[in-house]
Design a protein around this motif. Structure first.
Motif: not given
Length: 58
Positions: A43-51, A54
């Motif tokens: 979940a944190l990896t996905g959040l980091f990649e999304q940030a 952006r």
């Protein structure tokens, strides 16, 4: 006064601390970190990649 110093010194020299307790606390903390990392890592990896995506789009 000398007797008080001898008694106080003897008590301090006998205390070695609670080494097994600290080892147990350290191992339990490491175990909790591994469990949390395993659960929240994707979940944190996905959040980091999304940030990053952006920020890169600006």
């Amino acid at each position: 006064m000398t007797r008080v110093l001898v008694k106080a010194t003897g008590r301090c020299a006998d205390e070695r601390g609670d080494v097994p307790g600290w080892v147990l606390i350290t191992l339990m903390t490491a175990g909790l970190v591994l469990v949390l990392w395993g659960v929240a890592g994707p979940a944190l990896t996905g959040l980091f990649e999304q940030a990053i995506s952006r920020v890169s789009s600006f």
